[in-house]
Design a protein around this motif. Structure first.
Motif, PDB file in Angstrom:
ATOM      1  N   CYS A   1      -2.736  17.034  11.043  1.00  0.00           N
ATOM      2  CA  CYS A   1      -1.490  16.813  11.836  1.00  0.00           C
ATOM      3  C   CYS A   1      -1.931  15.367  12.393  1.00  0.00           C
ATOM      4  O   CYS A   1      -0.933  14.393  12.368  1.00  0.00           O
ATOM      5  CB  CYS A   1      -0.893  17.407  12.730  1.00  0.00           C
ATOM      6  SG  CYS A   1      -0.111  18.811  11.985  1.00  0.00           S
ATOM      7  N   ILE A   2      -2.888  15.239  13.135  1.00  0.00           N
ATOM      8  CA  ILE A   2      -3.284  14.046  13.587  1.00  0.00           C
ATOM      9  C   ILE A   2      -3.427  12.723  12.685  1.00  0.00           C
ATOM     10  O   ILE A   2      -2.876  11.648  12.836  1.00  0.00           O
ATOM     11  CB  ILE A   2      -4.403  14.051  14.720  1.00  0.00           C
ATOM     12  CG1 ILE A   2      -4.030  14.914  15.774  1.00  0.00           C
ATOM     13  CG2 ILE A   2      -5.071  12.754  14.990  1.00  0.00           C
ATOM     14  CD1 ILE A   2      -5.543  15.313  16.540  1.00  0.00           C
ATOM     15  N   ALA A   3      -4.200  13.152  11.624  1.00  0.00           N
ATOM     16  CA  ALA A   3      -4.235  12.265  10.708  1.00  0.00           C
ATOM     17  C   ALA A   3      -3.129  11.848   9.852  1.00  0.00           C
ATOM     18  O   ALA A   3      -2.961  10.706   9.599  1.00  0.00           O
ATOM     19  CB  ALA A   3      -5.300  12.947   9.549  1.00  0.00           C
ATOM     20  N   ILE A   4      -2.240  12.852   9.457  1.00  0.00           N
ATOM     21  CA  ILE A   4      -0.998  12.603   8.785  1.00  0.00           C
ATOM     22  C   ILE A   4       0.145  11.720   9.818  1.00  0.00           C
ATOM     23  O   ILE A   4       0.663  10.702   9.301  1.00  0.00           O
ATOM     24  CB  ILE A   4      -0.165  13.701   8.667  1.00  0.00           C
ATOM     25  CG1 ILE A   4      -0.757  14.416   7.566  1.00  0.00           C
ATOM     26  CG2 ILE A   4       1.238  13.582   8.248  1.00  0.00           C
ATOM     27  CD1 ILE A   4      -0.259  15.979   7.260  1.00  0.00           C
ATOM     28  N   PHE A   5      -0.105  11.903  10.963  1.00  0.00           N
ATOM     29  CA  PHE A   5       0.636  11.183  12.217  1.00  0.00           C
ATOM     30  C   PHE A   5       0.174   9.554  12.305  1.00  0.00           C
ATOM     31  O   PHE A   5       1.005   8.736  11.840  1.00  0.00           O
ATOM     32  CB  PHE A   5       0.758  11.701  13.506  1.00  0.00           C
ATOM     33  CG  PHE A   5       1.493  10.995  14.558  1.00  0.00           C
ATOM     34  CD1 PHE A   5       2.742  11.509  14.562  1.00  0.00           C
ATOM     35  CD2 PHE A   5       1.095   9.925  15.251  1.00  0.00           C
ATOM     36  CE1 PHE A   5       3.684  10.827  15.682  1.00  0.00           C
ATOM     37  CE2 PHE A   5       1.938   9.338  16.196  1.00  0.00           C
ATOM     38  CZ  PHE A   5       3.084   9.733  16.361  1.00  0.00           C
ATOM     39  N   ILE A   6      -1.081   9.364  11.868  1.00  0.00           N
ATOM     40  CA  ILE A   6      -1.726   7.925  11.862  1.00  0.00           C
ATOM     41  C   ILE A   6      -1.305   7.393  10.497  1.00  0.00           C
ATOM     42  O   ILE A   6      -0.887   6.283  10.508  1.00  0.00           O
ATOM     43  CB  ILE A   6      -3.079   8.160  12.131  1.00  0.00           C
ATOM     44  CG1 ILE A   6      -3.471   8.549  13.510  1.00  0.00           C
ATOM     45  CG2 ILE A   6      -3.871   6.864  11.915  1.00  0.00           C
ATOM     46  CD1 ILE A   6      -4.980   8.636  13.928  1.00  0.00           C
TER      47      ILE A   6
ATOM     48  N   SER B   1      -0.767   4.568   0.270  1.00  0.00           N
ATOM     49  CA  SER B   1      -1.967   5.209   0.084  1.00  0.00           C
ATOM     50  C   SER B   1      -1.867   6.457  -0.356  1.00  0.00           C
ATOM     51  O   SER B   1      -0.862   7.313  -0.047  1.00  0.00           O
ATOM     52  CB  SER B   1      -2.778   5.005   1.464  1.00  0.00           C
ATOM     53  OG  SER B   1      -3.476   6.036   1.684  1.00  0.00           O
ATOM     54  N   LEU B   2      -3.029   7.093  -1.031  1.00  0.00           N
ATOM     55  CA  LEU B   2      -3.001   8.416  -1.337  1.00  0.00           C
ATOM     56  C   LEU B   2      -3.251   9.435  -0.313  1.00  0.00           C
ATOM     57  O   LEU B   2      -3.240  10.403  -0.029  1.00  0.00           O
ATOM     58  CB  LEU B   2      -4.092   8.635  -2.669  1.00  0.00           C
ATOM     59  CG  LEU B   2      -3.329   8.071  -4.045  1.00  0.00           C
ATOM     60  CD1 LEU B   2      -4.711   8.042  -5.045  1.00  0.00           C
ATOM     61  CD2 LEU B   2      -2.294   9.064  -4.301  1.00  0.00           C
ATOM     62  N   ILE B   3      -3.966   8.760   0.707  1.00  0.00           N
ATOM     63  CA  ILE B   3      -4.367   9.579   1.904  1.00  0.00           C
ATOM     64  C   ILE B   3      -3.476  10.416   2.591  1.00  0.00           C
ATOM     65  O   ILE B   3      -3.575  11.617   2.725  1.00  0.00           O
ATOM     66  CB  ILE B   3      -5.415   8.791   2.968  1.00  0.00           C
ATOM     67  CG1 ILE B   3      -6.535   8.283   2.299  1.00  0.00           C
ATOM     68  CG2 ILE B   3      -5.677   9.577   4.186  1.00  0.00           C
ATOM     69  CD1 ILE B   3      -7.493   7.108   3.007  1.00  0.00           C
ATOM     70  N   GLY B   4      -2.351   9.739   3.016  1.00  0.00           N
ATOM     71  CA  GLY B   4      -1.406  10.467   3.585  1.00  0.00           C
ATOM     72  C   GLY B   4      -0.524  11.266   2.702  1.00  0.00           C
ATOM     73  O   GLY B   4      -0.191  12.466   3.226  1.00  0.00           O
ATOM     74  N   PHE B   5      -0.515  11.028   1.275  1.00  0.00           N
ATOM     75  CA  PHE B   5      -0.003  11.997   0.389  1.00  0.00           C
ATOM     76  C   PHE B   5      -0.765  13.260   0.154  1.00  0.00           C
ATOM     77  O   PHE B   5      -0.240  14.322   0.232  1.00  0.00           O
ATOM     78  CB  PHE B   5       0.247  11.163  -1.035  1.00  0.00           C
ATOM     79  CG  PHE B   5       0.360  12.087  -1.999  1.00  0.00           C
ATOM     80  CD1 PHE B   5       1.842  12.631  -2.408  1.00  0.00           C
ATOM     81  CD2 PHE B   5      -0.569  12.358  -2.999  1.00  0.00           C
ATOM     82  CE1 PHE B   5       2.126  13.305  -3.310  1.00  0.00           C
ATOM     83  CE2 PHE B   5       0.016  13.385  -4.142  1.00  0.00           C
ATOM     84  CZ  PHE B   5       1.149  13.700  -4.277  1.00  0.00           C
ATOM     85  N   ILE B   6      -2.088  13.049   0.185  1.00  0.00           N
ATOM     86  CA  ILE B   6      -2.898  14.236  -0.142  1.00  0.00           C
ATOM     87  C   ILE B   6      -3.100  15.196   1.140  1.00  0.00           C
ATOM     88  O   ILE B   6      -2.726  16.423   1.039  1.00  0.00           O
ATOM     89  CB  ILE B   6      -4.224  13.930  -0.339  1.00  0.00           C
ATOM     90  CG1 ILE B   6      -4.541  13.214  -1.875  1.00  0.00           C
ATOM     91  CG2 ILE B   6      -5.352  14.697  -0.313  1.00  0.00           C
ATOM     92  CD1 ILE B   6      -5.626  12.425  -2.311  1.00  0.00           C
ATOM     93  N   LEU B   7      -2.927  14.610   2.283  1.00  0.00           N
ATOM     94  CA  LEU B   7      -2.814  15.346   3.560  1.00  0.00           C
ATOM     95  C   LEU B   7      -1.598  15.793   3.742  1.00  0.00           C
ATOM     96  O   LEU B   7      -1.705  17.275   3.930  1.00  0.00           O
ATOM     97  CB  LEU B   7      -3.142  14.531   4.717  1.00  0.00           C
ATOM     98  CG  LEU B   7      -4.475  14.011   4.969  1.00  0.00           C
ATOM     99  CD1 LEU B   7      -4.600  12.820   6.057  1.00  0.00           C
ATOM    100  CD2 LEU B   7      -5.435  15.178   5.178  1.00  0.00           C
ATOM    101  N   ARG B   8      -0.617  15.366   3.497  1.00  0.00           N
ATOM    102  CA  ARG B   8       0.778  16.041   3.738  1.00  0.00           C
ATOM    103  C   ARG B   8       0.998  16.919   2.831  1.00  0.00           C
ATOM    104  O   ARG B   8       1.717  18.177   2.937  1.00  0.00           O
ATOM    105  CB  ARG B   8       1.965  15.141   3.994  1.00  0.00           C
ATOM    106  CG  ARG B   8       2.475  14.376   2.803  1.00  0.00           C
ATOM    107  CD  ARG B   8       3.624  13.541   2.974  1.00  0.00           C
ATOM    108  NE  ARG B   8       3.977  12.726   1.694  1.00  0.00           N
ATOM    109  CZ  ARG B   8       4.392  13.254   0.878  1.00  0.00           C
ATOM    110  NH1 ARG B   8       5.144  14.260   0.642  1.00  0.00           N
ATOM    111  NH2 ARG B   8       4.603  12.132  -0.297  1.00  0.00           N
TER     112      ARG B   8
ATOM    113  N   ALA C   1       7.626  15.143  11.634  1.00  0.00           N
ATOM    114  CA  ALA C   1       7.223  16.501  10.900  1.00  0.00           C
ATOM    115  C   ALA C   1       5.716  17.041  11.447  1.00  0.00           C
ATOM    116  O   ALA C   1       5.452  17.974  12.111  1.00  0.00           O
ATOM    117  CB  ALA C   1       7.154  16.789   9.596  1.00  0.00           C
ATOM    118  N   SER C   2       4.813  15.988  11.508  1.00  0.00           N
ATOM    119  CA  SER C   2       3.459  16.141  11.922  1.00  0.00           C
ATOM    120  C   SER C   2       3.529  16.615  13.440  1.00  0.00           C
ATOM    121  O   SER C   2       2.622  17.460  13.983  1.00  0.00           O
ATOM    122  CB  SER C   2       2.542  15.393  11.475  1.00  0.00           C
ATOM    123  OG  SER C   2       2.703  14.057  12.165  1.00  0.00           O
ATOM    124  N   ALA C   3       4.225  15.922  14.181  1.00  0.00           N
ATOM    125  CA  ALA C   3       4.220  16.042  15.691  1.00  0.00           C
ATOM    126  C   ALA C   3       4.772  17.405  15.972  1.00  0.00           C
ATOM    127  O   ALA C   3       4.315  17.928  16.657  1.00  0.00           O
ATOM    128  CB  ALA C   3       4.946  14.747  16.204  1.00  0.00           C
ATOM    129  N   GLY C   4       5.928  17.827  15.257  1.00  0.00           N
ATOM    130  CA  GLY C   4       6.390  19.050  15.643  1.00  0.00           C
ATOM    131  C   GLY C   4       5.382  20.376  15.221  1.00  0.00           C
ATOM    132  O   GLY C   4       5.324  21.203  15.997  1.00  0.00           O
TER     133      GLY C   4
END
Length: 154
Positions: free
Chosen positions: A134-139, A16-23, A88-91
């Protein structure tokens, strides 16, 4: 076998591009702040200045200050490369909760857009945006073009 399953569930991601774009967006936003703290770039305090601020003004222990700076710097690199993205997102999530709880809550909600707060004083609105990302990236996981994706091969 359980160890391998745990690692795979932590780094599992899709194309997905979603995780990529967010991170990448969060990594790009955090990068200048990180380099201000570590290297003094962009008129930042550098490591010695940041340690001084965190231990004297923010009242953190030396250990806590080192952990916070490490999480921000390493977490930013991990987001930009998509390496162990959920970790990383949790940290970073925990770090920003700590920033709100120890410093920014007393300055109110808003950032210092109009310079009405003293220099260095900011509210926590930016921090809430980071928490949501961070929540969205974690998911979502690291998504396309991540080391996580490359490792899992899925």
């Amino acid at each position: 076998m359980m160890y391998k399953d745990l690692i795979n569930s932590i780094i599992a991601t899709d194309d997905s591009l979603i995780g990529f774009i967010l991170r990448i967006t969060l990594g790009i936003v955090l990068f200048p702040h990180t380099t201000q703290k570590m290297f003094g770039w962009f008129n930042g305090p550098g490591l010695a200045g940041e340690m001084s601020f965190m231990t004297t003004q923010a009242g953190l222990s030396v250990f806590t200050a080192i952990v916070a700076i490490t999480i921000e710097c390493l977490g930013t690199f991990m987001l930009l490369t998509g390496t162990a993205t959920r970790i990383a997102s949790a940290g970073i999530f925990g770090l920003f909760v700590g920033m709100i709880a120890t410093w920014h809550y007393r300055n109110g909600f808003f950032m210092n857009w109009f310079g009405k707060l003293p220099s260095g004083k900011e509210g926590f609105e930016y921090h809430l945006l980071v928490l949501g990302m961070c929540i969205a990236i974690f998911i979502a996981g690291g998504g396309r073009y991540s080391i996580d994706k490359w490792i899992t091969g899925r």
